[in-house]
Design a protein around this motif. Structure first.
Motif, PDB file in Angstrom:
ATOM      1  N   VAL A  11      70.365  41.316  43.878  1.00 40.55           N
ATOM      2  CA  VAL A  11      70.715  41.781  45.196  1.00 40.55           C
ATOM      3  C   VAL A  11      71.309  43.035  45.215  1.00 40.55           C
ATOM      4  O   VAL A  11      72.472  42.906  44.701  1.00 40.55           O
ATOM      5  CB  VAL A  11      71.346  40.807  46.330  1.00 40.55           C
ATOM      6  CG1 VAL A  11      71.358  41.549  47.688  1.00 40.55           C
ATOM      7  CG2 VAL A  11      70.316  39.636  46.423  1.00 40.55           C
ATOM      8  N   CYS A  13      72.336  46.017  47.762  1.00 44.10           N
ATOM      9  CA  CYS A  13      72.132  46.353  49.035  1.00 44.10           C
ATOM     10  C   CYS A  13      72.777  47.737  49.164  1.00 44.10           C
ATOM     11  O   CYS A  13      74.028  48.033  48.946  1.00 44.10           O
ATOM     12  CB  CYS A  13      73.075  45.436  49.886  1.00 44.10           C
ATOM     13  SG  CYS A  13      72.545  45.613  51.775  1.00 44.10           S
ATOM     14  N   HIS A  34      63.984  42.973  60.117  1.00 43.29           N
ATOM     15  CA  HIS A  34      64.049  42.031  59.228  1.00 43.29           C
ATOM     16  C   HIS A  34      62.740  42.045  58.615  1.00 43.29           C
ATOM     17  O   HIS A  34      62.074  41.268  58.408  1.00 43.29           O
ATOM     18  CB  HIS A  34      64.448  40.583  59.569  1.00 43.29           C
ATOM     19  CG  HIS A  34      64.842  39.841  58.494  1.00 43.29           C
ATOM     20  ND1 HIS A  34      65.044  38.507  58.519  1.00 43.29           N
ATOM     21  CD2 HIS A  34      64.658  40.038  57.184  1.00 43.29           C
ATOM     22  CE1 HIS A  34      64.880  37.809  57.168  1.00 43.29           C
ATOM     23  NE2 HIS A  34      64.931  38.831  56.252  1.00 43.29           N
ATOM     24  N   ILE A  36      61.420  42.428  55.064  1.00 46.64           N
ATOM     25  CA  ILE A  36      61.770  42.276  53.838  1.00 46.64           C
ATOM     26  C   ILE A  36      60.558  42.830  52.983  1.00 46.64           C
ATOM     27  O   ILE A  36      60.475  43.304  51.886  1.00 46.64           O
ATOM     28  CB  ILE A  36      62.153  40.999  53.216  1.00 46.64           C
ATOM     29  CG1 ILE A  36      63.630  40.705  53.962  1.00 46.64           C
ATOM     30  CG2 ILE A  36      62.445  40.859  51.782  1.00 46.64           C
ATOM     31  CD1 ILE A  36      64.687  41.312  53.723  1.00 46.64           C
ATOM     32  N   PRO A  88      67.571  45.085  49.903  1.00 40.06           N
ATOM     33  CA  PRO A  88      67.735  43.963  49.163  1.00 40.06           C
ATOM     34  C   PRO A  88      66.531  43.827  48.101  1.00 40.06           C
ATOM     35  O   PRO A  88      65.457  44.115  48.370  1.00 40.06           O
ATOM     36  CB  PRO A  88      67.665  42.751  50.170  1.00 40.06           C
ATOM     37  CG  PRO A  88      66.930  43.048  51.077  1.00 40.06           C
ATOM     38  CD  PRO A  88      66.944  44.514  51.457  1.00 40.06           C
ATOM     39  N   ASP A  94      64.735  31.259  48.571  1.00 39.62           N
ATOM     40  CA  ASP A  94      65.212  31.924  49.812  1.00 39.62           C
ATOM     41  C   ASP A  94      66.918  32.017  49.931  1.00 39.62           C
ATOM     42  O   ASP A  94      67.421  31.044  49.353  1.00 39.62           O
ATOM     43  CB  ASP A  94      64.843  30.935  50.954  1.00 39.62           C
ATOM     44  CG  ASP A  94      63.282  31.004  51.262  1.00 39.62           C
ATOM     45  OD1 ASP A  94      62.824  31.686  50.617  1.00 39.62           O
ATOM     46  OD2 ASP A  94      62.762  30.217  52.294  1.00 39.62           O
ATOM     47  N   VAL A 136      66.506  36.642  53.046  1.00 39.08           N
ATOM     48  CA  VAL A 136      65.412  37.220  52.005  1.00 39.08           C
ATOM     49  C   VAL A 136      64.595  35.869  51.490  1.00 39.08           C
ATOM     50  O   VAL A 136      64.921  35.155  50.723  1.00 39.08           O
ATOM     51  CB  VAL A 136      66.021  38.005  51.046  1.00 39.08           C
ATOM     52  CG1 VAL A 136      64.968  38.353  50.022  1.00 39.08           C
ATOM     53  CG2 VAL A 136      66.954  38.912  51.306  1.00 39.08           C
TER      54      VAL A 136
END
Length: 252
Positions: A11, A13, A34, A36, A88, A94, A136
């Motif tokens: 990840v 960010c 959100h 992704i 991300p 998950d 994510v």
């Protein structure tokens, strides 16, 4: 013995904050979008004095793991930031993450928070820490084959969560199945994450021939491809019980 790629969390960010919009009196933090699949999440926040916006993973209980810091951005003054974005990278399972606001106390521009400490404390409003979370979804390892007829090349690209894997280019049997007895080319994937290789289309291939790209472990770790159909070395990578591979029909 079949082994699976380890669940290495990747990840990054990128907390790049836009200009302060206005003075803030009450601290808030909200993740509005959100998306992704498009590679970004969108968030807004307000803070009543200088502080930090910090990204943490979640604990097994679904709370922010404040002992681990995945990314942070300094907030130089009180204000409101809207429609900022974080990007991300892919994860194998998950994963939930938390954005948490902290004050810069002492005001030194250095993030010195530690769980149980008294420096750079989390921002609280009415006794609640100002934070928000997002999840994510998993992006399994994969390999993909494409052909560029105009420049006579084959491209092999994909995603893996373990460094040192091998991707193997193989032909098909006369029946169109994967020919595990013949290897055209093999590449080592040096890093976890996305990978991409391009090779000139082998001259031994004719239009209509089938090519396969297969992901393998390098086990034993010797940088040599020693897989045999009846052996236990350099086995194919599997996701949900299926070998990670792709195929294409060669065009003229």
């Amino acid at each position: 013995m079949v082994r699976f790629a380890s669940a290495v969390l990747i990840v990054a960010c990128l907390l790049t904050l836009s200009a302060c919009r206005q003075a803030a009196t009450t601290s808030t933090l909200e993740i509005q979008e959100h998306d992704i699949e498009e590679g970004t999440i969108t968030f807004s926040f307000t803070i009543d004095k200088a502080g930090w916006l910090v990204l943490h993973p979640a604990t097994s209980e679904g709370e922010p793991d404040t002992s681990e810091e995945l990314g942070k951005s300094y907030i130089p003054s009180a204000g409101e930031w809207t429609n900022d974005r974080a990007t991300p990278e892919a994860v194998e399972t998950d994963c939930t993450f938390f954005m948490v606001l902290y004050y810069d106390e002492p005001a030194d521009g250095v993030f010195t928070f530690t769980p149980g400490g008294n420096q750079d404390p989390p921002v609280e409003v009415e006794g609640e820490i100002v934070q928000d979370s997002f999840t994510v979804p998993a992006a399994p390892s994969y390999v993909e084959l494409t052909q560029n007829v105009s420049n006579n090349t084959i491209t092999i690209e994909g995603l893996t969560y373990q460094a040192g894997l091998l991707v193997v280019l193989r032909p098909a049997t006369p029946e169109g199945e994967l020919d595990t007895s013949t290897m055209i080319k093999v590449w080592e994937i040096p890093y976890a994450g996305p990978f991409k290789f391009t090779v000139t289309t082998p001259g031994t291939l004719d239009e209509g021939d089938i090519l396969f790209a297969v992901l393998h472990y390098d086990d034993p770790d010797d940088n040599l491809f020693s897989f045999t159909p009846d052996g236990d070395e350099d086995l194919p990578v599997k996701v949900d019980g299926s070998v990670v591979l792709d195929s294409l029909e060669v065009s003229g």
